[in-house]
Design a protein around this motif. Sequence first.
Motif, short mmCIF file in Angstrom:
data_model
loop_
_atom_site.label_atom_id
_atom_site.label_comp_id
_atom_site.label_asym_id
_atom_site.label_seq_id
_atom_site.Cartn_x
_atom_site.Cartn_y
_atom_site.Cartn_z
N TYR A 74 64.68 20.12 -3.60
CA TYR A 74 63.27 19.76 -3.79
C TYR A 74 63.14 18.48 -4.60
CZ TYR A 74 58.37 19.94 -5.03
OH TYR A 74 57.05 19.61 -5.20
N VAL A 75 63.88 18.41 -5.69
CA VAL A 75 63.81 17.21 -6.54
C VAL A 75 64.28 15.98 -5.77
CG1 VAL A 75 64.77 16.11 -8.61
CG2 VAL A 75 64.01 18.49 -8.71
N LEU A 76 65.37 16.11 -5.02
CA LEU A 76 65.87 14.97 -4.23
C LEU A 76 64.84 14.53 -3.18
CD1 LEU A 76 69.60 15.87 -3.64
CD2 LEU A 76 68.71 13.91 -4.89
N ILE A 77 64.29 15.49 -2.46
CA ILE A 77 63.30 15.15 -1.43
C ILE A 77 62.08 14.52 -2.08
CG2 ILE A 77 61.71 16.12 0.30
CD1 ILE A 77 63.94 18.28 0.80
N TRP A 78 61.64 15.08 -3.18
CA TRP A 78 60.45 14.59 -3.87
C TRP A 78 60.63 13.14 -4.35
CZ3 TRP A 78 58.60 13.07 -8.69
CH2 TRP A 78 57.22 13.17 -8.88
N ILE A 79 61.85 12.82 -4.78
CA ILE A 79 62.13 11.46 -5.27
C ILE A 79 62.47 10.50 -4.13
CG2 ILE A 79 63.77 10.07 -6.62
CD1 ILE A 79 63.94 12.48 -8.56
N LEU A 80 63.38 10.92 -3.24
CA LEU A 80 63.92 9.99 -2.25
C LEU A 80 62.99 9.70 -1.08
CD1 LEU A 80 67.64 11.17 -2.05
CD2 LEU A 80 66.69 9.19 -3.27
N GLN A 81 62.21 10.68 -0.64
CA GLN A 81 61.36 10.48 0.53
C GLN A 81 60.40 9.29 0.35
OE1 GLN A 81 58.83 13.81 1.69
NE2 GLN A 81 59.86 13.78 3.68
N PRO A 82 59.63 9.23 -0.73
CA PRO A 82 58.74 8.07 -0.88
C PRO A 82 59.50 6.77 -1.15
CG PRO A 82 58.50 9.54 -2.75
CD PRO A 82 59.40 10.21 -1.78
N LEU A 83 60.64 6.88 -1.82
CA LEU A 83 61.44 5.69 -2.11
C LEU A 83 61.97 5.08 -0.81
CD1 LEU A 83 62.83 3.88 -4.24
CD2 LEU A 83 64.74 5.49 -4.16
N TYR A 84 62.57 5.92 0.05
CA TYR A 84 63.07 5.44 1.33
C TYR A 84 61.94 4.92 2.20
CZ TYR A 84 67.65 7.62 0.47
OH TYR A 84 68.88 7.96 -0.03
N LEU A 85 60.82 5.61 2.20
CA LEU A 85 59.68 5.18 3.02
C LEU A 85 59.17 3.82 2.56
CD1 LEU A 85 57.84 5.91 5.34
CD2 LEU A 85 56.33 7.04 3.70
N LYS A 86 59.09 3.62 1.26
CA LYS A 86 58.64 2.33 0.72
C LYS A 86 59.59 1.20 1.14
CE LYS A 86 57.25 0.17 -3.60
NZ LYS A 86 57.08 0.34 -5.05
N ILE A 87 60.89 1.46 1.04
CA ILE A 87 61.89 0.46 1.43
C ILE A 87 61.78 0.15 2.92
CG2 ILE A 87 64.37 0.06 1.71
CD1 ILE A 87 64.74 1.71 -0.92
N ILE A 122 65.10 6.59 11.14
CA ILE A 122 65.90 6.13 9.99
C ILE A 122 65.70 7.05 8.79
CG2 ILE A 122 66.27 4.22 8.38
CD1 ILE A 122 65.48 2.32 10.70
N MET A 123 64.45 7.52 8.58
CA MET A 123 64.18 8.45 7.49
C MET A 123 64.99 9.73 7.67
SD MET A 123 62.14 7.66 4.96
CE MET A 123 61.42 9.18 4.39
N ASN A 124 65.06 10.23 8.90
CA ASN A 124 65.84 11.43 9.19
C ASN A 124 67.30 11.23 8.80
OD1 ASN A 124 66.64 13.96 10.31
ND2 ASN A 124 67.19 12.92 12.20
N ILE A 125 67.85 10.11 9.16
CA ILE A 125 69.25 9.82 8.85
C ILE A 125 69.45 9.68 7.34
CG2 ILE A 125 71.10 8.11 9.10
CD1 ILE A 125 69.92 7.62 11.98
#
Length: 168
Positions: A142-155, A7-10
Amino acid sequence: MRKIGLIMNILMGVSLSFALSLCGLLFSGHFQTKAWLVSFALSTIVSLLIGFCIPVHKIGCALCEKMGLKERTMPFHCVDSLVSDIFYTPIITLLMVGYAFLGAKKGIEMALANGAPAASLPQLHFMPMFGHSLLISMIIGYVLIWILQPLYLKILLAKIPVEMPPKQ
């Protein structure tokens, strides 16, 4: 964990493709909805293929481990985000700039065929287009990955219960 990775990949692939294709066309000064939709679709397919074929997160974690960085720390997150950015962004940018370049070349050829004077048409060179776009895309990616990766993972961790194996 496998389901979360899928799901993270998608989520990351679609998010990066959406933002990078949108920014690329906006920065070019020639935004067209059709071009954006095609660019978004192509880059989404490529980013999903990258995510399914290359274990980007595992590579990032291995590099962080070699650097002696501990998980769930800011330095770890920064390096992991950079690794993801290095894998995804140049390939997506190359695809989008290539698509835009070919479209612009086709437009110039059509203008010439319709009698436009060659001196009035822009001279396009791929490498300057790509270099400029890559620089902007690397920063945005980089900014998108830095922000979205932990946000999506937390969700996802809140929605999908996961039993973590004990640390050794």
